[in-house]
Design a protein around this motif. Structure first.
Motif, PDB file in Angstrom:
ATOM      1  N   UNK A 285     -11.647   3.933   9.181  1.00 18.92           N
ATOM      2  CA  UNK A 285     -10.894   3.233  10.221  1.00 18.92           C
ATOM      3  C   UNK A 285     -11.819   2.568  11.246  1.00 18.92           C
ATOM      4  N   UNK A 286     -13.107   2.592  11.003  1.00 21.50           N
ATOM      5  CA  UNK A 286     -14.060   2.149  12.031  1.00 21.50           C
ATOM      6  C   UNK A 286     -13.895   0.671  12.390  1.00 21.50           C
ATOM      7  N   UNK A 287     -13.782  -0.214  11.401  1.00 20.47           N
ATOM      8  CA  UNK A 287     -13.709  -1.656  11.667  1.00 20.47           C
ATOM      9  C   UNK A 287     -12.303  -2.072  12.082  1.00 20.47           C
ATOM     10  N   UNK A 288     -11.293  -1.539  11.329  1.00 24.78           N
ATOM     11  CA  UNK A 288      -9.915  -1.931  11.667  1.00 24.78           C
ATOM     12  C   UNK A 288      -9.521  -1.429  13.052  1.00 24.78           C
ATOM     13  N   UNK A 289     -10.115  -0.297  13.471  1.00 24.51           N
ATOM     14  CA  UNK A 289      -9.824   0.196  14.815  1.00 24.51           C
ATOM     15  C   UNK A 289     -10.307  -0.787  15.878  1.00 24.51           C
ATOM     16  N   UNK A 290     -11.478  -1.392  15.640  1.00 29.74           N
ATOM     17  CA  UNK A 290     -11.981  -2.396  16.574  1.00 29.74           C
ATOM     18  C   UNK A 290     -11.022  -3.584  16.645  1.00 29.74           C
ATOM     19  N   UNK A 291     -10.485  -3.949  15.483  1.00 27.83           N
ATOM     20  CA  UNK A 291      -9.563  -5.091  15.439  1.00 27.83           C
ATOM     21  C   UNK A 291      -8.264  -4.762  16.176  1.00 27.83           C
TER      22      UNK A 291
ATOM     23  N   UNK B  45      -5.190   0.741  10.453  1.00 29.54           N
ATOM     24  CA  UNK B  45      -5.708   2.097  10.280  1.00 29.54           C
ATOM     25  C   UNK B  45      -4.867   2.888   9.272  1.00 29.54           C
ATOM     26  N   UNK B  46      -3.556   2.592   9.231  1.00 31.64           N
ATOM     27  CA  UNK B  46      -2.696   3.275   8.263  1.00 31.64           C
ATOM     28  C   UNK B  46      -3.126   2.955   6.840  1.00 31.64           C
TER      29      UNK B  46
ATOM     30  N   UNK C 118       0.820  -1.202   0.000  1.00 26.21           N
ATOM     31  CA  UNK C 118       0.000   0.000   0.000  1.00 26.21           C
ATOM     32  C   UNK C 118       0.860   1.261   0.000  1.00 26.21           C
ATOM     33  N   UNK C 119       1.895   1.295   0.852  1.00 31.52           N
ATOM     34  CA  UNK C 119       2.793   2.455   0.888  1.00 31.52           C
ATOM     35  C   UNK C 119       3.550   2.592  -0.426  1.00 31.52           C
ATOM     36  N   UNK C 120       4.024   1.447  -0.946  1.00 30.65           N
ATOM     37  CA  UNK C 120       4.739   1.474  -2.224  1.00 30.65           C
ATOM     38  C   UNK C 120       3.809   1.989  -3.333  1.00 30.65           C
ATOM     39  N   UNK C 121       2.550   1.573  -3.272  1.00 32.90           N
ATOM     40  CA  UNK C 121       1.579   2.044  -4.256  1.00 32.90           C
ATOM     41  C   UNK C 121       1.375   3.543  -4.167  1.00 32.90           C
TER      42      UNK C 121
END
Length: 381
Positions: A207-213, A294-295, A23-26
């Motif tokens: 970030x709603x779902x990944x924050x829960x994770x 989240x990133x 993702x960062x490379x993209x």
């Protein structure tokens, strides 16, 4: 030497980490590429092919030639024809066209006596010389569009009578509706609502779902009987109120500080804004179900925000973009909301007038919520 060795070790470690983080490379590759394409190809401040309506009350060969000459400038493009001025004004209010070209019934007589052509035969009276050959009615809420149409005001008509043009007298009369003073704030403030809501709403839910994770709350969610669609609806409800509050703050301050008028129906504005907030939040939820951190969610959001805002018509006229860029712009909710809110606030448009945008955003919201619910799995992996 040891210090250089340690720095090199960190350097190679960062490179390896960057190579694994797709993702960062993209982003490193795609963000400059997207900006280059948008600013170099899609963004164009020289407005061309502005959709206009023609009201030809003359119905003569001269009137048809005049329309062809105006269209040949490539500034405007005739997309609708109406029998009355009122019908053309309705088309402007619903944003189907941005201007109307009104050719009066006595066009031939006006042309013969107009000082703009330098003919003056038979000799014209003062009242007749003050009459323009034809009239433009322009949606002045977009200052760039208004300026482009005003550039046609002194268009020479020497091709018709082969006379030297008299540029001291305007050929056409230009009437600006909705923003006759061409104040930039009148155009910017309603658009700012769409821009700020686009940024904040997508970011909030991406970030709603990944924050829960990441916070370890997923185990608790798995053990509850809540269904995915119920979770998605519950996630967006608080942000709906935040979005509405943001819209109220921007429009209120715009009215108080910059004297931006509000000519529309409050209920239509409320429903249209609600629909846009829902569409933006559902898009963020889809990102949240795809991202692992989240990133990553923030990175996905940036990918969408750039084209969404730049192609929405907020800063650069939609009509100045190539056709393929306009098709891409139509995908994003911001483009539809920009038309809606400027219509509600400045042109007294209703939900019926902008029904195409309403239907599209409704479909986007429903599909987004369904996609987010289907993608969400109550498991830890």
């Amino acid at each position: 030497m040891r210090s250089i060795s340690r720095i090199l070790a960190v350097f190679f470690k960062e490179l390896a980490q960057l190579r694994r983080d797709r993702m960062t490379f993209g982003m490193v590759v795609m963000i400059p590429l997207i900006q280059l394409v948008l600013f170099g190809y899609a963004i164009n401040t020289n407005v061309r092919d502005i959709p206009i309506a023609v009201v030809d009350q003359s119905q003569t060969g001269i009137s048809r030639i005049l329309v062809q000459m105006v269209e040949a400038t490539r500034v405007v493009k005739v997309t609708e024809r109406h029998a009355t001025t009122e019908a053309a004004q309705e088309a402007i209010r619903s944003a189907r066209v941005r201007a109307a070209f009104i050719l009066p019934a006595d066009l031939t007589q006006r042309l013969a006596r107009s000082p703009a052509l330098g003919l003056g035969t038979p000799p014209s009276t003062d009242w007749e010389t003050s009459r323009p050959v034809a009239q433009w009615i322009v949606d002045g809420s977009d200052t760039m569009i208004a300026s482009a149409i005003k550039s046609l005001r002194s268009m020479p008509l020497s091709e018709i009578y082969r006379q030297a043009p008299n540029r001291s007298t305007p050929t056409f009369e230009v009437t600006l509706f909705f923003n006759p003073e061409q104040r930039t704030a009148v155009n910017i403030v309603p658009g700012l609502v769409g821009t700020i809501l686009t940024m904040t709403m997508i970011m909030f839910t991406s970030a709603a779902i990944v924050r829960e994770r990441e916070r370890g709350n997923m185990e608790m969610l798995i053990n509850t009987p809540i269904r995915p669609i119920e979770l998605m609806i519950g996630k967006i409800i608080p942000y709906i109120f935040i979005g509405l509050l943001q819209a109220v703050i921007i429009l209120s301050l715009g009215h108080v500080l910059f004297n931006v008028p509000f000519d529309g129906n409050m209920i239509d504005l409320f429903l249209g804004t609600l629909l846009f907030i829902g569409a933006s939040l559902s898009l963020g939820l889809v990102f949240s179900t795809i991202a692992q951190t989240q990133l990553q969610a923030m990175q996905m959001t940036i990918f969408v925000l750039l084209p969404s805002i730049l192609l929405s018509g907020f800063m650069f006229p939609y009509e100045g973009m190539p056709v393929i860029a306009q098709y891409i712009a139509e995908i994003f909710p911001a483009t539809h909301f920009m038309r809606m809110i400027r219509g509600f606030v400045l042109r007294d448009a209703t939900l019926i007038d902008v029904h195409r945008d309403v239907i599209w955003m409704s479909g986007f919201f429903v599909l987004g919520m369904v996609a987010a619910a289907l993608r969400f799995k109550k498991r830890l992996d």
